[in-house]
Design an enzyme around this catalytic site. Structure first.
Site, PDB file in Angstrom:
ATOM      1  N   GLY A  63       0.634  -1.385   0.139  1.00  9.51           N
ATOM      2  CA  GLY A  63      -0.025   0.172  -0.154  1.00  9.51           C
ATOM      3  C   GLY A  63       0.750   0.972   0.008  1.00  9.51           C
ATOM      4  N   ASN A  87       1.860   3.206  -2.634  1.00 12.77           N
ATOM      5  CA  ASN A  87       1.141   4.114  -3.382  1.00 12.77           C
ATOM      6  C   ASN A  87      -0.261   4.701  -2.729  1.00 12.77           C
ATOM      7  OD1 ASN A  87       2.366   5.005  -5.974  1.00 12.77           O
ATOM      8  ND2 ASN A  87       2.527   2.980  -6.395  1.00 12.77           N
ATOM      9  N   ARG A 145     -14.549 -14.237 -10.696  1.00 10.52           N
ATOM     10  CA  ARG A 145     -13.960 -13.000 -10.831  1.00 10.52           C
ATOM     11  C   ARG A 145     -15.321 -11.857 -10.786  1.00 10.52           C
ATOM     12  NH1 ARG A 145      -9.531 -11.657 -12.108  1.00 10.52           N
ATOM     13  NH2 ARG A 145      -9.016 -13.645 -13.317  1.00 10.52           N
ATOM     14  N   ILE A 202      -6.925  -8.996 -12.159  1.00  9.93           N
ATOM     15  CA  ILE A 202      -7.600  -8.528 -13.400  1.00  9.93           C
ATOM     16  C   ILE A 202      -9.103  -8.212 -13.431  1.00  9.93           C
ATOM     17  CG2 ILE A 202      -7.968  -9.174 -15.943  1.00  9.93           C
ATOM     18  CD1 ILE A 202      -5.465 -10.663 -15.835  1.00  9.93           C
ATOM     19  N   LEU A 203      -9.452  -7.155 -13.542  1.00  2.00           N
ATOM     20  CA  LEU A 203     -10.999  -6.795 -13.281  1.00  2.00           C
ATOM     21  C   LEU A 203     -11.820  -7.453 -14.410  1.00  2.00           C
ATOM     22  CD1 LEU A 203     -10.330  -3.175 -12.157  1.00  2.00           C
ATOM     23  CD2 LEU A 203     -10.801  -5.128 -10.746  1.00  2.00           C
ATOM     24  N   ASN A 239      -5.652   4.001 -12.585  1.00  2.00           N
ATOM     25  CA  ASN A 239      -4.270   2.955 -12.257  1.00  2.00           C
ATOM     26  C   ASN A 239      -2.902   3.591 -12.484  1.00  2.00           C
ATOM     27  OD1 ASN A 239      -3.166   0.210 -11.283  1.00  2.00           O
ATOM     28  ND2 ASN A 239      -3.054  -0.048 -13.580  1.00  2.00           N
ATOM     29  N   HIS A 256       1.122   2.384 -13.421  1.00  2.00           N
ATOM     30  CA  HIS A 256       1.584   1.300 -14.278  1.00  2.00           C
ATOM     31  C   HIS A 256       3.189   1.698 -14.200  1.00  2.00           C
ATOM     32  CE1 HIS A 256       2.095  -2.224 -16.532  1.00  2.00           C
ATOM     33  NE2 HIS A 256       2.990  -1.510 -17.537  1.00  2.00           N
ATOM     34  N   SER A 273       3.256   5.431 -15.576  1.00  2.00           N
ATOM     35  CA  SER A 273       1.968   6.288 -16.268  1.00  2.00           C
ATOM     36  C   SER A 273       0.797   6.194 -15.182  1.00  2.00           C
ATOM     37  CB  SER A 273       2.001   5.577 -17.407  1.00  2.00           C
ATOM     38  OG  SER A 273       2.937   5.482 -18.376  1.00  2.00           O
ATOM     39  N   THR A 298      -9.592   0.969 -18.376  1.00  3.08           N
ATOM     40  CA  THR A 298     -10.452   0.239 -19.484  1.00  3.08           C
ATOM     41  C   THR A 298     -10.475  -1.232 -19.547  1.00  3.08           C
ATOM     42  OG1 THR A 298      -9.051   0.161 -21.202  1.00  3.08           O
ATOM     43  CG2 THR A 298     -10.153   2.162 -21.067  1.00  3.08           C
ATOM     44  N   LEU A 320      -6.085  -4.535 -20.602  1.00  2.00           N
ATOM     45  CA  LEU A 320      -5.139  -4.426 -19.618  1.00  2.00           C
ATOM     46  C   LEU A 320      -4.122  -3.317 -19.818  1.00  2.00           C
ATOM     47  CD1 LEU A 320      -4.020  -5.653 -17.044  1.00  2.00           C
ATOM     48  CD2 LEU A 320      -2.529  -7.184 -18.478  1.00  2.00           C
ATOM     49  N   ASP A 321      -4.001  -2.391 -19.023  1.00  2.00           N
ATOM     50  CA  ASP A 321      -3.170  -1.324 -19.175  1.00  2.00           C
ATOM     51  C   ASP A 321      -3.206  -0.514 -20.482  1.00  2.00           C
ATOM     52  OD1 ASP A 321      -1.909  -2.101 -16.817  1.00  2.00           O
ATOM     53  OD2 ASP A 321      -0.460  -3.343 -17.769  1.00  2.00           O
ATOM     54  N   GLU A 325       6.483   7.413  -8.891  1.00  2.00           N
ATOM     55  CA  GLU A 325       5.097   7.202  -8.728  1.00  2.00           C
ATOM     56  C   GLU A 325       4.358   7.905  -7.322  1.00  2.00           C
ATOM     57  OE1 GLU A 325       4.787   2.916  -8.163  1.00  2.00           O
ATOM     58  OE2 GLU A 325       5.357   2.394 -10.136  1.00  2.00           O
TER      59      GLU A 325
END
Length: 315
Positions: free
Chosen positions: A13, A15, A65, A92-93, A107, A109, A136, A141, A144-145, A174
Site C-alpha cells: 500500500g 502508493n 471474478r 484483472i478486473l 491506475n 503502471h 504512467s 478500460t 489491460l493497461d 510514482e
C-alpha cells in the site's frame, strides 16, 4: 467539497499511502474514504486504519471474478466514493466492474505506456537498452493497461541498473505522479471551464444549434430561434455551476427539486419553465445531462425540424 475516492490495494500500500498523505493537504481536491483489498493480510490496510480511514477486505479465493468484483463494487458504493484508484491491486478486473466505473477509475503502471504493458516492465526496459523508464497514470478500460494516459514521469536508466534498483527509483516517481494526477483529474468535475466545455459539446451536437452570450452566460439555442440551454457559473453570486434547461412547468420543477434538492433548483429570474441542474457536485452523469439537453432542444425546436428528426429515426 472534496471528491471521495476509494483505493484498492493487494499488498504494502505504498502508493495508497502517497495518495492518503497528499489528501491531508488543505489544497488537495480529494479525500480517501475507503481502502479495500482482496488480501486480508495486506499491510496497506494497517496503514489506512492507523490513519483513521475505513477499510474493507474480501478474499477472492473461492469466488469467481465477477462475483468478487461485485462484492468490491458494493463496498465502494456503500462508502460513498465517486472515484476508484487502483494502487497495487493485483487483480484483472471483470468487464462488468470496469463498465460500472467507466471514466472514474484510475491506475498507476510502472512503465511509459503504451510501452511494456503487463509485468516485468523494468527488466524489459533494461533488456531493450532504453535510456529511460518511468511510470504512467491512466484511466482503466477493459483492456489491460490500455486506457487513456493522464500523466507520466520519465526515470533515467543508469549503467548497471538491475530490475530492483530501477524499480526503487520508479517508485519514488510514482509517489509524486499519482497524487498530482488524481488531484488534477477529480478537480475537473468542479472546474467551471471544464464543465462548460462538456455542456458545449453536447449542446452544439443538437441540430441547428448555435451559441451566444446571454445574461453573461453561455447560451445555446436554435439558429434564429429559441434558447434551450444555459450554463450558469456563480450567477448573481449563487456559488453554483449549473445547466439550465427547459421543463414542462412548475409541477415538474417541484418534483425534481423534491427528488434531489441538492442537485435541482429553481433558477432565479428564469421562472417555472426552467430548472437548474448542478454540475459541480463531483458526480455528474454526462449521459443523463445529454438526455436533458436533447429534451430541452426538442421543447423549443420548430415542428418541421422535429418531424425531420423523427422521420430520420425510422430509418
Amino acid at each position: 467539497m472534496k471528491a471521495k475516492v476509494a483505493v484498492l490495494i493487494s499488498g504494502a500500500g505504498t502508493n495508497m499511502a502517497a495518495l492518503l498523505f497528499a489528501s491531508k493537504l488543505r489544497s488537495c481536491p480529494y479525500e480517501i474514504i475507503l481502502v479495500a483489498s482482496n488480501n486480508p493480510d495486506a499491510e496497506g490496510l494497517k496503514i489506512a486504519a492507523a490513519e483513521g480511514i475505513p477499510t474493507f477486505t474480501k478474499s477472492h479465493i473461492g469466488l469467481d471474478r465477477v462475483a468478487h468484483d461485485a462484492i468490491m463494487h458494493d463496498a465502494i458504493v456503500k462508502s460513498g466514493a465517486t472515484y476508484v484508484a487502483l494502487a497495487g491491486y493485483m487483480r484483472i478486473l471483470s468487464k462488468e466492474f470496469v463498465a460500472k466505473w467507466d471514466g472514474r477509475m484510475l491506475n498507476i503502471h510502472p512503465s511509459l505506456l503504451p510501452k511494456y504493458k503487463g509485468l516485468h516492465t523494468h527488466q524489459r526496459a533494461i533488456q531493450a537498452k532504453d535510456s529511460v523508464a518511468g511510470t504512467s497514470v491512466h484511466l482503466v478500460t477493459a483492456e489491460l493497461d490500455d486506457g487513456p494516459v493522464l500523466g507520466q514521469i520519465e526515470v533515467a536508466i543508469l549503467p548497471g541498473d538491475t530490475e530492483d534498483t530501477l524499480a526503487d527509483r520508479v517508485k519514488m516517481a510514482e509517489y509524486q505522479l499519482y497524487p498530482k494526477t488524481l488531484a488534477d483529474f477529480v478537480a475537473r468535475d468542479t472546474n467551471p471551464e471544464y464543465l462548460t466545455a462538456q455542456v458545449r459539446t453536447l449542446a452544439l451536437a443538437q441540430p441547428d444549434a448555435d451559441e451566444v452570450l446571454s445574461h453573461g452566460m453561455p447560451c445555446f439555442g436554435i439558429i434564429g430561434g429559441k434558447k434551450f440551454a444555459y450554463v450558469s457559473v456563480d450567477h448573481h453570486g449563487d456559488g453554483k455551476t449549473a445547466l439550465l434547461v427547459k421543463i414542462s412547468g412548475v409541477e415538474e420543477q417541484l418534483m425534481l427539486i423534491d427528488s434531489d434538492a441538492e442537485r435541482y433548483y429553481r433558477p432565479a429570474y428564469f421562472g417555472d419553465g426552467w430548472v437548474g441542474i448542478r454540475l459541480d457536485l463531483g458526480d455528474t452523469d454526462w449521459d443523463h445531462i445529454g438526455d436533458w439537453i436533447a429534451k430541452s432542444w426538442r421543447a423549443v425546436a420548430p415542428k418541421k425540424l422535429t418531424r425531420l428528426m423523427d422521420v430520420a429515426g425510422e430509418f
